[in-house]
Design an enzyme around this catalytic site. Sequence first.
Site, PDB file in Angstrom:
ATOM      1  N   CYS A  17     -52.230  42.045 -53.221  1.00 20.28           N
ATOM      2  CA  CYS A  17     -51.663  42.383 -51.918  1.00 20.28           C
ATOM      3  C   CYS A  17     -50.158  42.670 -52.033  1.00 20.28           C
ATOM      4  CB  CYS A  17     -51.891  41.230 -50.932  1.00 20.28           C
ATOM      5  SG  CYS A  17     -51.370  41.650 -49.267  1.00 20.28           S
TER       6      CYS A  17
ATOM      7  N   CYS B 184     -47.957  42.849 -49.631  1.00 18.57           N
ATOM      8  CA  CYS B 184     -47.182  42.396 -48.478  1.00 18.57           C
ATOM      9  C   CYS B 184     -46.693  40.958 -48.631  1.00 18.57           C
ATOM     10  CB  CYS B 184     -48.016  42.523 -47.205  1.00 18.57           C
ATOM     11  SG  CYS B 184     -48.745  44.151 -47.014  1.00 18.57           S
TER      12      CYS B 184
HETATM   13  S1  SF4 Z   1     -53.754  41.234 -46.360  1.00 19.50           S
HETATM   14 FE1  SF4 Z   1     -54.944  43.116 -46.088  1.00 19.50          FE
HETATM   15  S2  SF4 Z   1     -54.078  44.565 -47.586  1.00 19.50           S
HETATM   16 FE2  SF4 Z   1     -53.362  42.533 -48.162  1.00 19.50          FE
HETATM   17  S3  SF4 Z   1     -54.918  41.868 -49.651  1.00 19.50           S
HETATM   18 FE3  SF4 Z   1     -55.552  41.095 -47.646  1.00 19.50          FE
HETATM   19  S4  SF4 Z   1     -56.965  42.620 -46.896  1.00 19.50           S
HETATM   20 FE4  SF4 Z   1     -55.813  43.600 -48.560  1.00 19.50          FE
END
Ligand code: SF4
Length: 141
Positions: A54, A56
Site C-alpha cells: 500500500c 498510502c
Molecule cells: S488501503 Fe486500499 S489501496 Fe491500500 S492496500 Fe488497502 S485496499 Fe489497497
Amino acid sequence: MPDAPTQGSIQRIETLVRIYTEKSGTTVHPDATVTDAVVKGLARSLDVLGRPLCPCRFYPNPTEEVRHRTWICACDDMQIYKYCHCLLFVNSEGKPITEYLPEAHVGRVAYGVVRDPTPNKGRPLRIKAVERERDRRLRDS
Ligand code: SF4
C-alpha cells in the site's frame, strides 16, 4: 523508489483493481486523479519490492513490511472490513465503506458510518477481525 513505475506493473495493478472492484462490490474513485495516483504508487511498490505494498502509509522498513502481508493490496483492512484508506475501492460517491470498522478506528472517526452498498460481496477474511485489531495494537499497523 523511482518516480515512474513501469507500464507492465501499471497494467498488472489495473487488472487487480478491475477484478477486485467486481469481487468486493466497490467502485474506483469518481475523481480519476485519485485512482491514478494510487495505481501508480502500487505499481511502484511492485517494481521495487515485488509486491503491491500500500502506497498510502509510511513504513520504517518496507521489505520487512512485505513479510507481514498486512498492507499488500488488497490489504487486511479491505478484506476484513471492506475499508480502503487510499480511496481506491469506494462507494459511488467516492467514500470509503466504514460500517464494519471498530468504532475507534481512524476511518470511522474521519468519515462517520458509511454503509456498504453491496453487503453480499467482499470481506472474505471477516472472521479475522479480532486478530487484526490485536496486530494493529501490537505493531501500530
Ligand atoms: S488501503 Fe486500499 S489501496 Fe491500500 S492496500 Fe488497502 S485496499 Fe489497497
